[in-house]
Design an enzyme around this catalytic site. Sequence first.
Site, PDB file in Angstrom:
ATOM      1  N   THR A 115       1.781  -3.262  -8.594  1.00 47.47           N
ATOM      2  CA  THR A 115       0.395  -3.557  -8.970  1.00 47.47           C
ATOM      3  C   THR A 115       0.329  -4.271 -10.311  1.00 47.47           C
ATOM      4  OG1 THR A 115      -0.406  -1.682  -7.700  1.00 47.47           O
ATOM      5  CG2 THR A 115      -1.840  -2.483  -9.469  1.00 47.47           C
ATOM      6  N   GLU A 129      -4.043   6.464 -13.292  1.00 50.67           N
ATOM      7  CA  GLU A 129      -3.506   5.168 -12.850  1.00 50.67           C
ATOM      8  C   GLU A 129      -2.997   4.315 -14.013  1.00 50.67           C
ATOM      9  OE1 GLU A 129      -2.585   4.601  -9.831  1.00 50.67           O
ATOM     10  OE2 GLU A 129      -4.247   3.883  -8.607  1.00 50.67           O
TER      11      GLU A 129
HETATM   12  N1  LIG Z   1       2.834   9.844  -9.129  1.00 49.92           N
HETATM   13  C1  LIG Z   1       3.270   8.595  -8.856  1.00 49.92           C
HETATM   14  N2  LIG Z   1       3.473   8.229  -7.594  1.00 49.92           N
HETATM   15  C2  LIG Z   1       3.898   6.953  -7.290  1.00 49.92           C
HETATM   16  N3  LIG Z   1       4.194   6.014  -8.226  1.00 49.92           N
HETATM   17  C3  LIG Z   1       4.022   6.362  -9.496  1.00 49.92           C
HETATM   18  C4  LIG Z   1       3.542   7.641  -9.849  1.00 49.92           C
HETATM   19  N4  LIG Z   1       3.451   7.688 -11.167  1.00 49.92           N
HETATM   20  C5  LIG Z   1       3.870   6.492 -11.614  1.00 49.92           C
HETATM   21  N5  LIG Z   1       4.239   5.687 -10.642  1.00 49.92           N
HETATM   22  C6  LIG Z   1       4.766   4.315 -10.761  1.00 49.92           C
HETATM   23  O1  LIG Z   1       3.891   3.430 -10.064  1.00 49.92           O
HETATM   24  C7  LIG Z   1       4.613   2.589  -9.154  1.00 49.92           C
HETATM   25  C8  LIG Z   1       3.799   2.408  -7.915  1.00 49.92           C
HETATM   26  O2  LIG Z   1       2.522   1.945  -8.340  1.00 49.92           O
HETATM   27  P1  LIG Z   1       1.928   0.604  -7.699  1.00 49.92           P
HETATM   28  O3  LIG Z   1       2.773  -0.559  -8.035  1.00 49.92           O
HETATM   29  O4  LIG Z   1       0.498   0.579  -8.077  1.00 49.92           O
HETATM   30  O5  LIG Z   1       2.117   0.918  -6.149  1.00 49.92           O
HETATM   31  P2  LIG Z   1       0.985   1.065  -5.042  1.00 49.92           P
HETATM   32  O6  LIG Z   1       0.571  -0.327  -4.716  1.00 49.92           O
HETATM   33  O7  LIG Z   1       1.668   1.771  -3.924  1.00 49.92           O
HETATM   34  O8  LIG Z   1      -0.106   1.923  -5.664  1.00 49.92           O
HETATM   35  C9  LIG Z   1       5.897   3.322  -8.845  1.00 49.92           C
HETATM   36  O9  LIG Z   1       6.936   2.386  -8.598  1.00 49.92           O
HETATM   37  C10 LIG Z   1       6.153   4.156 -10.104  1.00 49.92           C
HETATM   38  O10 LIG Z   1       6.964   3.400 -10.999  1.00 49.92           O
HETATM   39  N1  LIG Z   2      -7.696  -3.149  -7.569  1.00 53.30           N
HETATM   40  C1  LIG Z   2      -6.269  -2.895  -7.701  1.00 53.30           C
HETATM   41  C2  LIG Z   2      -5.809  -2.105  -6.489  1.00 53.30           C
HETATM   42  C3  LIG Z   2      -4.348  -1.779  -6.505  1.00 53.30           C
HETATM   43  O1  LIG Z   2      -4.030  -1.122  -5.284  1.00 53.30           O
HETATM   44  P1  LIG Z   2      -2.518  -0.638  -4.987  1.00 53.30           P
HETATM   45  O2  LIG Z   2      -2.592   0.118  -3.698  1.00 53.30           O
HETATM   46  O3  LIG Z   2      -1.702  -1.903  -4.875  1.00 53.30           O
HETATM   47  O4  LIG Z   2      -2.113   0.187  -6.164  1.00 53.30           O
HETATM   48  C4  LIG Z   2      -5.530  -4.205  -7.826  1.00 53.30           C
HETATM   49  O5  LIG Z   2      -5.700  -5.025  -6.918  1.00 53.30           O
HETATM   50  O6  LIG Z   2      -4.806  -4.396  -8.820  1.00 53.30           O
END
Ligand SMILES: Nc1ncnc2c1ncn2[C@@H]1O[C@H](COP(=O)(O)OP(=O)(O)O)[C@@H](O)[C@H]1O
Ligand SMILES: N[C@@H](CCOP(=O)(O)O)C(=O)O
Length: 294
Positions: free
Chosen positions: A171, A122
């Site tokens: 995030t 992550e």
């Molecule tokens: N394997 C992956 N799958 C999805 N997103 C990824 C991955 N690796 C890196 N990323 C990056 O993370 C972003 C999504 O993460 P995040 O903002 O945490 O979304 P979510 O809330 O869906 O987890 C994507 O836009 C991409 O830039």
């Molecule tokens: N605890 C994290 C959880 C992020 O979840 P996502 O589904 O938005 O990747 C935060 O709140 O930053």
Amino acid sequence: MDRIRVKASATSANLGAGFDVLGLALDEPYDVIEVEPADRLAIKVIGVGSESIPLDPERNTAGLVAKEMGRDVLITIYSGIRPASGLGSSAAPAAGVAFAINELFSLGYTREELVPIAARGEVAAAGVAHADNVGPCLLGGLTIVCGGQAESLEMPEVGVVAIMPDVKVSTRVAREALPACIPLREMVQNVGKACMLVAGAAKKDPYLIGRSLADSFNEKYRSPLIKGYEGVKAGAMREGAYGVAISGSGPTMIALCPRDRAKAIEKAMRDEFLSYGISCESFVTRVGRGVKII
Ligand SMILES: Nc1ncnc2c1ncn2[C@@H]1O[C@H](COP(=O)(O)OP(=O)(O)O)[C@@H](O)[C@H]1O
Ligand SMILES: N[C@@H](CCOP(=O)(O)O)C(=O)O
């Protein structure tokens, strides 16, 4: 076994007050992750949001996990979870690859032991190794993660409604919206809410779980990023939801509800967003059981 395919589902992290600690596995949407031995580590991505998902293993959550586990594999991510939605799109490939490599190479890790390994993936998405998405993705149910340890609890039978407004909240950005420190009184309230939520799961009491989703610091500091949040939450409660929270870092909102109220709640939440001029995707699902071979 020369190739393995796993289903890695969406997750809803935080559950209100359980920031970076509590998470809920969903049954759908989900990614399908295919892993096979290769001469060098490489990644292919097909499907939802693939244009925003890096192929460089150093910048991809799944790639970081494969490097952490020291395996050269070809990873194909069939993406079914919209990135930057608050549904653990970055976590699903990380958890799926950790599970797949463990099976493919017979490494012998338990699912709980895979959680901190997957969490390090992550860093590619959120800049920190938070485990509250990979935990439920691997273990299923309601999970509690703390200091590399992960525990899972069965949830009572509840419907889950997820409403994804047509806005993007990454995030990383949503974490910057949170204060570095919170007042002691606020910390005590959040710890209390998180403990009550876990008590509700242990007692199979969906009303206690629902009440514990409200008034968290995640909601206080992040709901301003989601236009219409209060109206959408009120609409869900009017239709009989047990409780509503921001899913992960948002903008998705989830409602836990009696399964026979889910469709009415989904419509009420969508209508509220539409009254603010915001279109949405939405779906009704249930609590998931964790990553599995398909
Ligand atoms: N394997 C992956 N799958 C999805 N997103 C990824 C991955 N690796 C890196 N990323 C990056 O993370 C972003 C999504 O993460 P995040 O903002 O945490 O979304 P979510 O809330 O869906 O987890 C994507 O836009 C991409 O830039
Ligand atoms: N605890 C994290 C959880 C992020 O979840 P996502 O589904 O938005 O990747 C935060 O709140 O930053």
